[in-house]
Structures are given as C-alpha cells and as structure tokens.
Write a protein that holds these residues in place. Structure first.
Motif, PDB file in Angstrom:
ATOM      1  N   LEU A  97       0.850  -1.191   0.000  1.00 42.31           N
ATOM      2  CA  LEU A  97       0.000   0.000   0.000  1.00 42.31           C
ATOM      3  C   LEU A  97       0.887   1.244   0.000  1.00 42.31           C
ATOM      4  O   LEU A  97       1.930   1.260   0.666  1.00 42.31           O
ATOM      5  N   ILE A  98       0.486   2.243  -0.734  1.00 44.88           N
ATOM      6  CA  ILE A  98       1.137   3.548  -0.690  1.00 44.88           C
ATOM      7  C   ILE A  98       0.253   4.435   0.180  1.00 44.88           C
ATOM      8  O   ILE A  98      -0.942   4.572  -0.083  1.00 44.88           O
ATOM      9  N   VAL A  99       0.835   5.018   1.217  1.00 52.68           N
ATOM     10  CA  VAL A  99       0.067   5.863   2.127  1.00 52.68           C
ATOM     11  C   VAL A  99       0.517   7.313   1.952  1.00 52.68           C
ATOM     12  O   VAL A  99       1.711   7.613   2.025  1.00 52.68           O
ATOM     13  N   SER A 100      -0.453   8.184   1.710  1.00 54.05           N
ATOM     14  CA  SER A 100      -0.198   9.620   1.581  1.00 54.05           C
ATOM     15  C   SER A 100      -0.936  10.361   2.683  1.00 54.05           C
ATOM     16  O   SER A 100      -2.006   9.949   3.117  1.00 54.05           O
ATOM     17  N   TYR A 101      -0.369  11.480   3.086  1.00 62.64           N
ATOM     18  CA  TYR A 101      -0.890  12.280   4.194  1.00 62.64           C
ATOM     19  C   TYR A 101      -1.201  13.684   3.711  1.00 62.64           C
ATOM     20  O   TYR A 101      -0.476  14.245   2.897  1.00 62.64           O
ATOM     21  N   GLY A 102      -2.275  14.259   4.220  1.00 63.80           N
ATOM     22  CA  GLY A 102      -2.569  15.654   3.932  1.00 63.80           C
ATOM     23  C   GLY A 102      -3.401  16.272   5.035  1.00 63.80           C
ATOM     24  O   GLY A 102      -4.225  15.606   5.657  1.00 63.80           O
ATOM     25  N   GLU A 103      -3.158  17.555   5.294  1.00 65.69           N
ATOM     26  CA  GLU A 103      -4.001  18.305   6.222  1.00 65.69           C
ATOM     27  C   GLU A 103      -5.171  18.834   5.416  1.00 65.69           C
ATOM     28  O   GLU A 103      -4.988  19.395   4.337  1.00 65.69           O
ATOM     29  N   ALA A 124      -0.202  -0.279  -4.615  1.00 65.12           N
ATOM     30  CA  ALA A 124       1.020  -0.033  -5.382  1.00 65.12           C
ATOM     31  C   ALA A 124       0.970  -0.705  -6.748  1.00 65.12           C
ATOM     32  O   ALA A 124       1.629  -0.268  -7.687  1.00 65.12           O
ATOM     33  N   LYS A 125       0.163  -1.754  -6.883  1.00 62.11           N
ATOM     34  CA  LYS A 125       0.077  -2.483  -8.148  1.00 62.11           C
ATOM     35  C   LYS A 125      -0.859  -1.781  -9.147  1.00 62.11           C
ATOM     36  O   LYS A 125      -0.479  -1.525 -10.276  1.00 62.11           O
ATOM     37  N   SER A 126      -2.056  -1.454  -8.709  1.00 61.04           N
ATOM     38  CA  SER A 126      -3.053  -0.894  -9.627  1.00 61.04           C
ATOM     39  C   SER A 126      -3.167   0.629  -9.559  1.00 61.04           C
ATOM     40  O   SER A 126      -3.787   1.237 -10.417  1.00 61.04           O
ATOM     41  N   HIS A 127      -2.601   1.238  -8.539  1.00 63.67           N
ATOM     42  CA  HIS A 127      -2.720   2.682  -8.282  1.00 63.67           C
ATOM     43  C   HIS A 127      -4.170   3.110  -8.102  1.00 63.67           C
ATOM     44  O   HIS A 127      -4.533   4.249  -8.361  1.00 63.67           O
TER      45      HIS A 127
END
Length: 163
Positions: A97-103, A124-127
């Motif tokens: 898994l790709i984990v992104s953070y945002g306020e 990460a495989k299929s986006h």
C-alpha cells in the motif's frame, strides 16, 4: 454591576461548553479490503515544529514540539504488523500500500482549533484507491493536533476491521 456579572458568567459558560464539544468521529471510506496487504510505502513528509506558551505576572514558560507525520503513520502501522518499505519494489507491488498524508481542515472549537488530516491508502500495483480515513485532533500545540488526528484516523480504520 449585576449586568456585567451576568454577561461575564454567560461568556464563561459559552466558552466552557464550546471547549467541551467532542471531536468529530473519524470518517472511513473503503473501496476495497486492506487485508491482503503486508507492506507499506509512506510518501515522505516534512517536519513541523510548533510551540505554546503562557505568561503570568511577567513570568512565562514555553513548550516546543516537533513532529514528522510520516513517522507517526509508520509507528501506527508497524504497531498493526505492517512492514514499512523504504522504496517501492515491483516484486512486492501486489502486497504493498502507498500511504499519503494531507491536512484537510481546521475547525475552531472552544478556546482553540482542531486540525483535520486525511490518509489515503492506494494499491502499489493498480494505483487504485483502497481506502481513506479522515480525523481531527486537538492538543496543546499543532504537533499534538496532528499526532492525535493521525492516531484517530488509523484507529478508526482498524476498528472497522475488528482488529
């Protein structure tokens, strides 16, 4: 004089009730299950330093705290048995898994404000988006707000999984 005391009392009650309002419950949006994932890549974030202080009769004290959101996210996911990878590996893509953070928001509450964060979990495989979680936090400093919001968001996600 009675009128002034009444207004001051009313103002105090309003401030106390405003400060006692609960934080909003975390919002979890699931498009797919995260059960098949074992590895996590966390997009890098920059650090934040924040402070708080008080002055009374000319004397004061300050508190300074630093935080890097990706470190908090990593700690929370490690605690839940995920393996943090330093870079995306093609051979592990189907389990990563790709984990992104945002306020995402600030909300005034009582004598301070909350900071809301959103975490996005992407395959990460299929986006494709797997899920997202949003929560708010309020502490003594902005660093505390962010730490609490991240912890509440991830806890909300795993509570839904009965983990």
């Amino acid at each position: 004089m009675k009128t002034i005391k009444l207004w001051v009392s009313l103002l105090c009650v309003v401030l106390i009730l405003g400060a006692c309002r609960a934080l909003q419950a975390p919002t979890i949006i699931k498009y797919d299950s995260i059960d098949g994932y074992k590895y996590v890549y966390i997009t890098p974030t920059s650090g934040l330093t924040s402070g708080a202080g008080e002055v009374f009769n000319g004397y004061g004290a300050t508190t300074t705290k630093s935080i890097n959101p990706s470190d908090i996210i990593a700690g929370e996911l490690i605690k839940r048995n995920f393996i943090i990878v330093p870079k995306l590996e093609p051979q592990l893509a189907d389990k990563t898994l790709i984990v992104s953070y945002g306020e995402t928001d600030r909300r005034y509450r009582g004598l301070g404000y909350t900071i809301e964060v959103t975490l996005q979990f992407v395959s990460a495989k299929s986006h494709e988006m797997v899920c997202s979680c949003t929560a708010e936090g309020q502490g003594e400093t902005e660093a505390d707000d962010i730490r609490m919001a991240i912890q509440r968001a991830i806890s909300g996600l795993f509570r839904q999984r009965y983990y």
